[in-house]
Write an enzyme that holds these catalytic residues in place. Structure first.
Site, PDB file in Angstrom:
ATOM      1  N   LYS A 196       0.858  -1.188   0.000  1.00 10.74           N
ATOM      2  CA  LYS A 196       0.000   0.000   0.000  1.00 10.74           C
ATOM      3  C   LYS A 196       0.893   1.236   0.000  1.00 10.74           C
ATOM      4  CE  LYS A 196      -4.456   0.902   2.174  1.00 10.74           C
ATOM      5  NZ  LYS A 196      -5.240   0.696   3.399  1.00 10.74           N
TER       6      LYS A 196
HETATM    7  O1  G3P Z   1      -9.128   1.415   4.217  1.00 12.16           O
HETATM    8  C1  G3P Z   1      -9.059   2.752   4.612  1.00 12.16           C
HETATM    9  C2  G3P Z   1      -9.791   2.945   5.871  1.00 12.16           C
HETATM   10  O2  G3P Z   1      -9.181   2.192   6.886  1.00 12.16           O
HETATM   11  C3  G3P Z   1      -9.969   4.347   6.306  1.00 12.16           C
HETATM   12  O3  G3P Z   1     -11.119   4.367   7.047  1.00 12.16           O
HETATM   13  O4  G3P Z   1     -12.697   5.209   8.702  1.00 12.16           O
HETATM   14  O5  G3P Z   1     -10.293   5.860   8.819  1.00 12.16           O
HETATM   15  O6  G3P Z   1     -11.747   6.774   7.033  1.00 12.16           O
HETATM   16  P1  G3P Z   1     -11.465   5.631   7.948  1.00 12.16           P
END
Ligand code: G3P
Length: 218
Positions: free
Chosen positions: A83
């Protein structure tokens, strides 16, 4: 559409992996710190458990650092997807990693042009963060739709990985808008199963049969 689970917690992954519904795993540095166990240990557990793509994120932001980490991560297991952040050095790294046959996931994507750049250098996955787009009162699903159109028009093979889900509805919409993958938080995978009418209906079916005095077939 494939379903990945968005967590670094092996216990959460096992819970849903055992149900046969998990095609892969995505992690990020924040998620890695939430487990409360050594990062190396949890990554080994995940790689041993899930026979599908597992995204592990680099921490470096300069080209040389990204490449060094990418080679190290890719060497851990055949299922590792590296990633890489959506920055110029990240895109430069992905262009080289693609040529080496190393799978990549370009993360922190918030616009169709960012996705286009990632696809041009052969990223395996591009991760639009739909929830974070919605959080600032824009439309995360419109972003998925625009990227879908751009990739289809240009014949790009990069997979659209809808990330940063806020509700199970994001998963349904991602499938409707043509995402190749939705990565879903464990709590939202749990919610995908549930509907109150399922619970009410099941209770009624069993109650009716039990009260009838009929004998079960088996
Ligand atoms: O895969 C990306 C994700 O983990 C981000 O999620 O909830 O931190 O925006 P969030």
């Amino acid at each position: 559409m494939k379903i990945f689970i968005d967590t670094a917690d092996p216990e959460e992954i096992r819970k849903y992996h055992d149900l046969g519904i998990i095609d892969g795993v995505t992690t990020n540095p924040t998620l890695a710190t939430k487990v409360g166990r050594p990062y190396k240990e949890i990554v080994q557990e995940i790689l041993a458990m899930v026979d599908g793509p597992v995204s592990l994120e680099v921490l470096g932001t300069a080209y040389d650092d990204i490449m060094r980490e990418a080679h190290g991560l890719a060497a851990l297991h055949k299922n590792v997807v590296v990633k890489v952040p959506m920055i110029p050095d990240g895109i430069k790294a992905v262009s080289h990693l693609s040529k080496e046959g190393i799978k990549t996931n370009v993360t922190l994507v918030f616009s169709p042009t960012q996705a286009l750049l990632a696809a041009k250098v052969g990223a395996t996955y591009v991760s639009p963060f739909v929830g974070r787009v919605d959080d600032i009162s824009a439309d995360g699903m419109e972003l998925i739709a625009e990227i879908r159109e751009i990739f289809d028009n240009g014949g790009y093979e990069t997979n659209i990985l809808s990330a940063s889900d806020r509700t199970p509805r994001h998963v349904a919409l991602a499938a409707m808008y043509g995402a190749d993958v939705a990565t879903v938080k464990p709590e939202n995978i749990g919610k995908m199963f549930r509907h109150p009418l399922t619970d009410i209906g099941l209770e009624q079916f069993i109650k009716d049969f039990m009260e009838s005095g009929q004998e079960a077939l088996v």
